[in-house]
Design an enzyme around this catalytic site. Sequence first.
Site, PDB file in Angstrom:
ATOM      1  NE  ARG A  69      -6.437  12.640  -1.428  1.00 33.82           N
ATOM      2  CZ  ARG A  69      -6.279  11.312  -1.435  1.00 33.82           C
ATOM      3  NH1 ARG A  69      -7.199  10.552  -1.990  1.00 33.82           N
ATOM      4  NH2 ARG A  69      -5.227  10.760  -0.898  1.00 33.82           N
ATOM      5  CG  ASN A 101       1.606   8.669   3.320  1.00 32.83           C
ATOM      6  OD1 ASN A 101       0.645   8.132   3.870  1.00 32.83           O
ATOM      7  ND2 ASN A 101       2.519   9.336   3.986  1.00 32.83           N
ATOM      8  CG  HIS A 118      -2.240   2.110   0.159  1.00 33.31           C
ATOM      9  ND1 HIS A 118      -2.575   2.622   1.389  1.00 33.31           N
ATOM     10  CD2 HIS A 118      -2.293   0.758   0.294  1.00 33.31           C
ATOM     11  CE1 HIS A 118      -2.812   1.622   2.228  1.00 33.31           C
ATOM     12  NE2 HIS A 118      -2.643   0.487   1.588  1.00 33.31           N
ATOM     13  CB  CYS A 129      -3.996  -0.506 -23.348  1.00 31.34           C
ATOM     14  SG  CYS A 129      -3.416   1.179 -23.072  1.00 31.34           S
ATOM     15  N   GLY A 187       3.281   7.799  11.968  1.00 30.15           N
ATOM     16  CA  GLY A 187       2.128   8.540  11.470  1.00 30.15           C
ATOM     17  C   GLY A 187       1.071   7.701  10.787  1.00 30.15           C
ATOM     18  CB  THR A 188       0.259   4.504   9.917  1.00 30.01           C
ATOM     19  OG1 THR A 188      -0.862   3.683   9.553  1.00 30.01           O
ATOM     20  CG2 THR A 188       1.310   3.660  10.605  1.00 30.01           C
TER      21      THR A 188
END
Length: 247
Positions: A69, A101, A118, A129, A187-188
């Site tokens: 991706r 996105n 996200h 760490c 666009g969601t």
Amino acid sequence: MTISIKLRSLLQRVESICVLTGAGISAESGVATFRGVDGLWSKLKPEELANFDAFMRNPELVWEWYNYRRQIVHDVKPNPAHYALVRLEELVKEFTLVTQNVDNLHYRAGNKRVLELHGNIERSYCIDCRKFVENVEVTTEKKVPRCSSCNGLIRPDVVWFGEMLPEGVFEAATEAASRCELFLTIGTSAVVYPAAGLPRAARNQGAYVVEVNTEPTEVSHTVNETLLGKAGEVLPQLITILEETRK
Ligand code: OAD
């Protein structure tokens, strides 16, 4: 698609806008969305790829998928919808861009500040760490990257199922949604919370809420207006109206 008179006149004077974007804004760049017949989750199981236990069980597989991706988003370019939001940031006094996105296309288009709910697929971090690494190298010889400081496992800096959102980011998004005059959800499919709750939060605080999508969604009945169409075609039209009064 018809833009109402109310939205036209709001666009001509609005000074505070908050935008929420999802995978659909990058569809015209050639990045696959998650849901729907051609969506990633119709072919792949999120529990095997986008989840911490899955990563610990099989980091090689998870890295193979994320690297694939990463390559896709690296090879594509921002589209007119991304550039419309860059123009919006320049034109409006108070502008907040919130995205679900991880593809980095808003930054690559030129937006200066993006609340990434996200994470970002081009960034990674060490699970031991917590050191951050940009564009970590994954090769056929080095299938699972390791931390240069402590040799811990490096993971993509994306939010997996069951994980918390990055600290402070959702709070900043909620605050922007609550104080804006115009909220755009673009666009969601608006099914993944807490992001999906932002349009309603904005409306409850008095914002005019407009959805831009190729089809009706879970939040269509709660918004003031749905503009059906491709983000890359609809958003430049909104910008033209906005620019009329701000030359
Ligand atoms: P989805 O795949 O659920 O929804 C994409 C939406 O974009 C759908 O409603 C489509 O109708 C719409 N769409 C497709 N092409 C479009 C276009 N050209 N213009 C406008 N709209 C278009 O993606 P998200 O809602 O972003 O989470 O998914 C939310 C989260 O679910 C993602 O961030 C990801 C996923 O699991 C994580 O990775 C944590």
